[in-house]
Write a protein that holds these residues in place. Structure first.
Motif, mmCIF file in Angstrom:
data_model
loop_
_atom_site.group_PDB
_atom_site.id
_atom_site.type_symbol
_atom_site.label_atom_id
_atom_site.label_comp_id
_atom_site.label_asym_id
_atom_site.label_seq_id
_atom_site.Cartn_x
_atom_site.Cartn_y
_atom_site.Cartn_z
ATOM 1 N N PRO A 197 0.799 -1.239 0.000
ATOM 2 C CA PRO A 197 0.000 0.000 0.000
ATOM 3 C C PRO A 197 0.826 1.280 0.000
ATOM 4 O O PRO A 197 0.276 2.351 -0.274
ATOM 5 C CB PRO A 197 -0.829 -0.130 1.289
ATOM 6 N N ASP A 198 2.118 1.215 0.297
ATOM 7 C CA ASP A 198 2.943 2.424 0.357
ATOM 8 C C ASP A 198 3.694 2.689 -0.946
ATOM 9 O O ASP A 198 4.373 3.717 -1.063
ATOM 10 C CB ASP A 198 3.955 2.323 1.508
ATOM 11 N N ASP A 199 3.601 1.803 -1.897
ATOM 12 C CA ASP A 199 4.288 1.981 -3.175
ATOM 13 C C ASP A 199 3.562 3.045 -3.994
ATOM 14 O O ASP A 199 2.375 2.902 -4.313
ATOM 15 C CB ASP A 199 4.320 0.659 -3.936
ATOM 16 N N GLU A 200 4.259 4.119 -4.367
ATOM 17 C CA GLU A 200 3.625 5.236 -5.061
ATOM 18 C C GLU A 200 3.176 4.856 -6.463
ATOM 19 O O GLU A 200 2.131 5.331 -6.942
ATOM 20 C CB GLU A 200 4.579 6.441 -5.108
ATOM 21 N N ASP A 201 3.945 4.029 -7.153
ATOM 22 C CA ASP A 201 3.533 3.583 -8.482
ATOM 23 C C ASP A 201 2.238 2.783 -8.414
ATOM 24 O O ASP A 201 1.345 2.936 -9.268
ATOM 25 C CB ASP A 201 4.630 2.732 -9.125
ATOM 26 N N ALA A 230 0.012 13.943 -4.349
ATOM 27 C CA ALA A 230 0.328 15.327 -4.704
ATOM 28 C C ALA A 230 1.041 16.063 -3.576
ATOM 29 O O ALA A 230 1.650 17.117 -3.809
ATOM 30 C CB ALA A 230 -0.950 16.079 -5.078
ATOM 31 N N GLN A 231 0.992 15.532 -2.369
ATOM 32 C CA GLN A 231 1.654 16.170 -1.232
ATOM 33 C C GLN A 231 3.069 15.665 -1.013
ATOM 34 O O GLN A 231 3.742 16.111 -0.086
ATOM 35 C CB GLN A 231 0.811 15.922 0.031
ATOM 36 N N GLN A 232 3.509 14.759 -1.893
ATOM 37 C CA GLN A 232 4.877 14.253 -1.767
ATOM 38 C C GLN A 232 5.882 15.294 -2.265
ATOM 39 O O GLN A 232 5.532 16.262 -2.949
ATOM 40 C CB GLN A 232 5.034 12.961 -2.565
ATOM 41 N N GLU A 233 7.142 15.060 -1.925
ATOM 42 C CA GLU A 233 8.183 16.009 -2.339
ATOM 43 C C GLU A 233 8.325 16.034 -3.857
ATOM 44 O O GLU A 233 8.478 17.100 -4.462
ATOM 45 C CB GLU A 233 9.518 15.604 -1.699
ATOM 46 N N TYR A 234 8.295 14.860 -4.477
ATOM 47 C CA TYR A 234 8.306 14.792 -5.936
ATOM 48 C C TYR A 234 6.930 14.339 -6.393
ATOM 49 O O TYR A 234 6.426 13.316 -5.933
ATOM 50 C CB TYR A 234 9.378 13.819 -6.430
ATOM 51 N N VAL A 235 6.331 15.097 -7.307
ATOM 52 C CA VAL A 235 4.986 14.797 -7.777
ATOM 53 C C VAL A 235 5.059 14.386 -9.237
ATOM 54 O O VAL A 235 5.589 15.121 -10.079
ATOM 55 C CB VAL A 235 4.050 16.018 -7.614
ATOM 56 N N ASP A 236 4.531 13.212 -9.519
ATOM 57 C CA ASP A 236 4.464 12.729 -10.894
ATOM 58 C C ASP A 236 3.447 13.570 -11.667
ATOM 59 O O ASP A 236 2.370 13.901 -11.171
ATOM 60 C CB ASP A 236 4.037 11.256 -10.898
ATOM 61 N N LEU A 237 3.786 13.917 -12.911
ATOM 62 C CA LEU A 237 2.894 14.727 -13.742
ATOM 63 C C LEU A 237 1.546 14.053 -13.941
ATOM 64 O O LEU A 237 0.514 14.717 -14.043
ATOM 65 C CB LEU A 237 3.562 14.982 -15.102
#
Length: 402
Positions: A197-201, A230-237
């Protein structure tokens, strides 16, 4: 394939046991025994009848008749050497029965079974590495519909044996998304999300699948996942794109404009997707009740002799028609490529109490800031439009230097 043949062999052995076991068991020859039991029953019945007839006076010599019955019973007793004999089945019968069982089983499976499909299934399962590599490679030819189905079958086969492989479920979910198989996509992404559940992909893929389901509950879950990403340091487009799409579908046009504007800032004007985002923003603003007359569309060109610093900053400002230096609205962009078109609206207003849409006429200025400090102008190149009426397009050329 080995497991299949082992299972088939086990079933054949069980069937053989059902056939052979009764044949190996010795059978008693009980015909004489049954006849003896029958004679005894008849004898007892006849004795009972004699008793009744004696009482009624029908029979006068009861003892003599009983003696005759006993002698008749002894005459019908089988010989001792024949009594209780057994019969055994010949080994040839057993061998023939087993051979017939195997032949019939194989013939029926060959005729009515699915051996060809089993072989094809195993061949497809062995092709999983090659099909996966082709799917991921940008240089290889795209998979055909038949090859895509083979890939899904092979992947499902592997996941049957390794159900804890979250990356495998993620890949199956992505294939489902690409193939517009929403049920497969949601089911696979859900399994992957439960495992990791913690995997961003995986979160992104699960949110994307849920948003395509059309169910309100699924959409809420997807939105929660996307907001967290969207609140992460790097946000995927892709996260911002899905949030914009979700906002537009919910008729939250202001939110859609916000997210699409964020995407513009992330990709820069030199990206081929920039005009498409600009068109989406205009559509959202139109749905908000804002007409194009309330926006300022500026087409900016650069003179041939103007050196453009790719690390510079493009500053665009809108001023009153009298040329007041204080801008009513302004925006800052990366330099990018020219010519290019930018759109300013009330969201770019700078002065409290006055919006860009309040101006009936205006002047637009554009400047390429080379040192990254918008407060300094020395050496910067700029251009200025003529006085333009509200709703008219603006064209200017950057050709002057401070």
């Amino acid at each position: 394939m080995v497991e299949f043949w082992l299972a088939a062999g086990a079933l054949l052995v069980v069937s053989a046991l059902f056939v052979v076991t009764p044949l190996l068991r010795s059978r008693d020859n009980t015909d004489e025994q049954l006849r003896d039991e029958l004679n005894k029953a008849i004898y007892k019945d006849r004795l009972a009848e004699l008793e009744v007839e004696s009482v009624e006076g029908i029979v006068q010599d009861k003892a003599e008749l009983e003696t005759d019955l006993k002698l008749a019973l002894l005459d019908d007793v089988p010989a001792s050497e024949q009594y209780g004999s057994t019969q055994k089945v010949s080994p040839i019968v057993i061998v023939v029965s087993l051979a017939l069982l195997i032949f019939v089983s194989l013939f029926c499976y060959q005729r009515y079974g699915a051996l060809d499909k089993v072989n094809q299934w195993q061949e497809v399962a062995n092709q999983l590495p090659q099909l996966s590599q082709r799917l991921m490679s940008q240089d290889a030819e795209p998979l055909t519909d038949s090859e895509m189905r083979d890939l899904i079958l092979a992947l499902r086969t592997r996941l049957h044996h390794t159900p804890q492989d979250q990356q495998g479920w993620l890949l199956l979910g992505r294939i489902g998304l690409a193939d517009r198989d929403i049920d497969t996509a949601i089911g696979a992404m859900k399994r992957a999300y439960r495992l990791s559940p913690d995997d961003e992909d995986i979160q992104l893929g699960y949110a994307q699948a849920l948003m395509l389901s059309g169910d309100a509950t699924d959409t809420e879950i997807a939105e929660g996942l996307l907001i967290g990403l969207a609140q992460q340091e790097y946000v995927d487009l892709r996260v911002i794109s899905l949030l914009a799409f979700n906002a537009f579908e919910k008729q939250d046009f202001a939110g859609a404009v916000k997210y699409w504007t964020m995407m513009q800032q992330m990709i820069g004007p030199e990206d081929s997707r920039y005009p498409m985002l600009e068109s989406s923003i205009r559509k959202a603003r139109a749905n908000m009740g804002e007409s194009m007359a309330d926006m300022v569309a500026v087409e900016i060109r650069v003179a041939d002799d103007v050196p453009v610093n790719p690390n510079g900053v493009l500053v665009v400002s809108v001023h009153r028609a009298d040329g007041s230096p204080m801008p009513v609205a302004a925006a800052r962009y990366s330099v990018g490529a020219f010519p290019r078109t930018l759109v300013l609206d009330d969201g770019n207003s700078m002065m409290q109490g006055q919006n860009l849409s309040d101006l009936d006429a205006f002047i637009v200025r554009a400047r390429i800031d080379s040192d990254g400090n918008v407060g300094t102008r020395e050496g910067d190149w700029y251009g200025e439009s003529a006085v333009t009426q509200k709703g008219d397009p603006v064209n200017l050329v950057i050709s002057n230097q401070y």
